[in-house]
Design an enzyme around this catalytic site. Sequence first.
Site, PDB file in Angstrom:
ATOM      1  NE  ARG A 186      38.946   0.843  40.104  1.00  0.00           N
ATOM      2  CZ  ARG A 186      39.507   0.131  39.129  1.00  0.00           C
ATOM      3  NH1 ARG A 186      40.591  -0.570  39.364  1.00  0.00           N
ATOM      4  NH2 ARG A 186      38.980   0.109  37.937  1.00  0.00           N
ATOM      5  CE1 TYR A 233      36.261   8.119  35.249  1.00  0.00           C
ATOM      6  CE2 TYR A 233      35.686   5.884  35.916  1.00  0.00           C
ATOM      7  CZ  TYR A 233      35.711   6.881  34.957  1.00  0.00           C
ATOM      8  OH  TYR A 233      35.170   6.639  33.714  1.00  0.00           O
TER       9      TYR A 233
HETATM   10  N1  LIG Z   1      36.288   4.494  27.371  1.00  0.00           N
HETATM   11  C1  LIG Z   1      35.611   3.809  28.245  1.00  0.00           C
HETATM   12  O1  LIG Z   1      35.706   2.587  28.268  1.00  0.00           O
HETATM   13  C2  LIG Z   1      34.677   4.492  29.217  1.00  0.00           C
HETATM   14  C3  LIG Z   1      33.971   3.688  30.126  1.00  0.00           C
HETATM   15  C4  LIG Z   1      33.120   4.304  31.023  1.00  0.00           C
HETATM   16  C5  LIG Z   1      32.950   5.665  31.012  1.00  0.00           C
HETATM   17  N2  LIG Z   1      33.647   6.426  30.143  1.00  0.00           N
HETATM   18  C6  LIG Z   1      33.463   7.879  30.218  1.00  0.00           C
HETATM   19  O2  LIG Z   1      33.390   8.441  28.923  1.00  0.00           O
HETATM   20  C7  LIG Z   1      34.037   9.706  28.908  1.00  0.00           C
HETATM   21  C8  LIG Z   1      35.092   9.735  27.823  1.00  0.00           C
HETATM   22  O3  LIG Z   1      36.053   8.731  28.102  1.00  0.00           O
HETATM   23  P1  LIG Z   1      37.260   8.415  27.107  1.00  0.00           P
HETATM   24  O4  LIG Z   1      37.523   6.978  27.187  1.00  0.00           O
HETATM   25  O5  LIG Z   1      37.003   9.036  25.811  1.00  0.00           O
HETATM   26  O6  LIG Z   1      38.452   9.138  27.871  1.00  0.00           O
HETATM   27  P2  LIG Z   1      39.492  10.225  27.355  1.00  0.00           P
HETATM   28  O7  LIG Z   1      40.440  10.465  28.472  1.00  0.00           O
HETATM   29  O8  LIG Z   1      40.047   9.846  26.043  1.00  0.00           O
HETATM   30  O9  LIG Z   1      38.560  11.490  27.147  1.00  0.00           O
HETATM   31  C9  LIG Z   1      38.270  12.416  28.150  1.00  0.00           C
HETATM   32  C10 LIG Z   1      38.406  13.813  27.562  1.00  0.00           C
HETATM   33  O10 LIG Z   1      38.049  14.769  28.556  1.00  0.00           O
HETATM   34  C11 LIG Z   1      39.024  15.808  28.543  1.00  0.00           C
HETATM   35  N3  LIG Z   1      39.044  16.412  29.876  1.00  0.00           N
HETATM   36  C12 LIG Z   1      39.451  15.864  31.036  1.00  0.00           C
HETATM   37  N4  LIG Z   1      39.288  16.732  32.046  1.00  0.00           N
HETATM   38  C13 LIG Z   1      38.741  17.858  31.509  1.00  0.00           C
HETATM   39  C14 LIG Z   1      38.345  19.109  32.029  1.00  0.00           C
HETATM   40  N5  LIG Z   1      38.458  19.381  33.337  1.00  0.00           N
HETATM   41  N6  LIG Z   1      37.840  20.032  31.170  1.00  0.00           N
HETATM   42  C15 LIG Z   1      37.714  19.779  29.848  1.00  0.00           C
HETATM   43  N7  LIG Z   1      38.073  18.594  29.295  1.00  0.00           N
HETATM   44  C16 LIG Z   1      38.581  17.653  30.120  1.00  0.00           C
HETATM   45  C17 LIG Z   1      40.321  15.110  28.183  1.00  0.00           C
HETATM   46  O11 LIG Z   1      41.313  15.982  27.706  1.00  0.00           O
HETATM   47  C18 LIG Z   1      39.833  14.121  27.129  1.00  0.00           C
HETATM   48  O12 LIG Z   1      39.824  14.689  25.852  1.00  0.00           O
HETATM   49  C19 LIG Z   1      34.590   9.937  30.311  1.00  0.00           C
HETATM   50  O13 LIG Z   1      33.699  10.753  31.040  1.00  0.00           O
HETATM   51  C20 LIG Z   1      34.637   8.555  30.897  1.00  0.00           C
HETATM   52  O14 LIG Z   1      34.492   8.584  32.296  1.00  0.00           O
HETATM   53  C21 LIG Z   1      34.515   5.872  29.245  1.00  0.00           C
END
Ligand SMILES: NC(=O)c1ccc[n+]([C@@H]2O[C@H](COP(=O)([O-])OP(=O)(O)OC[C@H]3O[C@@H](n4cnc5c(N)ncnc54)[C@H](O)[C@@H]3O)[C@@H](O)[C@H]2O)c1
Length: 322
Positions: A147, A150
């Site tokens: 992990r 990340y």
């Molecule tokens: N959903 C959760 O529970 C949660 C919890 C903690 C943190 N987060 C953070 O929130 C953010 C969004 O999470 P999510 O759940 O919507 O995930 P998700 O995977 O649906 O969204 C991430 C987006 O980033 C895009 N992406 C990935 N790598 C990229 C790159 N190199 N360049 C451009 N775009 C890129 C993906 O295509 C996707 O659209 C993330 O940073 C995640 O770490 C989410």
Amino acid sequence: MRGSYLRRRVLVTGGAGFLGSHLCERLLRDGCDVLCVDNFFTGTKDNIADLISDPHFELLRHDVTFPLYVEADEIYNLACPASPIHYQFDPVQTTKTSVHGAINMLGLAKRTKAKIFQASTSEVYGDPEVHPQREDYWGHVNPTGLRACYDEGKRCAETLFFDYFRQHRLQIKVARIFNTFGPRMHPNDGRVVSNFIVQALKGEDITLYGDGSQTRSFCYVDDLVEGAIRLMATGQDFTGPVNLGNPNEFTIRELAETVLQLTGSRSRLKRCPLPSDDPRQRQPDITLAREKLGWEPRVPLREGLTLTIAYFDKLLSGGDGG
Ligand SMILES: NC(=O)c1ccc[n+]([C@@H]2O[C@H](COP(=O)([O-])OP(=O)(O)OC[C@H]3O[C@@H](n4cnc5c(N)ncnc54)[C@H](O)[C@@H]3O)[C@@H](O)[C@H]2O)c1
């Protein structure tokens, strides 16, 4: 002068993802010009299909590990795969996305003098030794585990945000997001809420890792977006990090049982071994968010689950999920 001249220009990286698409939608509703940047690694055009026809919405296919030259008043940096299945698929790219992505977006914020929000994560606490987690807890993270790409990538991104703040006086807003769920979650991303719902709707066994006594807190996406918007609106002196999540804890078994009840499914619970480094418990202390943002989650778990189940039901039956 065109009306749009006065609109806030907001860049959302990862805007075609689960959280990003809801955030874009909300920002458009609030009267912003939204530039959604995404490389579609885990995000999809379907997530933003309803926004494409809005003249105040723009979509740019771009990978944040490369520099970006656009104008913006505010930047929400969400780009990063968020579920273990996706972030472990290409771990080197995951770290690059967090770290190079942060450097590129902070550079852009510096040049444009934009405020910048970082979607950090409860994973920065690792497998925590204190419960609930407050922002001043430094975490318990394995730097060499599966992990780490990340967790450590996100920790390094936070470091960069705070160094840009100290060194260049950037206006940073760091949110530590806890488990969030809702429509447009990826159906096969291995996250517990989507897993259970999809399994229940398909009538497949519900995979319970360990004995299901590990706990999680689940925040509905609309609540999370509200918290992010409020954080961005805080004054220059407030940087975070601030926890955004739902402090109500549920065991994984309780979640499975609620999903079974709400879907009316006949699926059975099936026990599987716990994955490596899976935290036993994670629960946000949201005192700071309450105090500084006047924020707390409003949507009860059952209500959020009902909306999410309706989305997956439509998606699995061939619709776009709405
Ligand atoms: N959903 C959760 O529970 C949660 C919890 C903690 C943190 N987060 C953070 O929130 C953010 C969004 O999470 P999510 O759940 O919507 O995930 P998700 O995977 O649906 O969204 C991430 C987006 O980033 C895009 N992406 C990935 N790598 C990229 C790159 N190199 N360049 C451009 N775009 C890129 C993906 O295509 C996707 O659209 C993330 O940073 C995640 O770490 C989410």
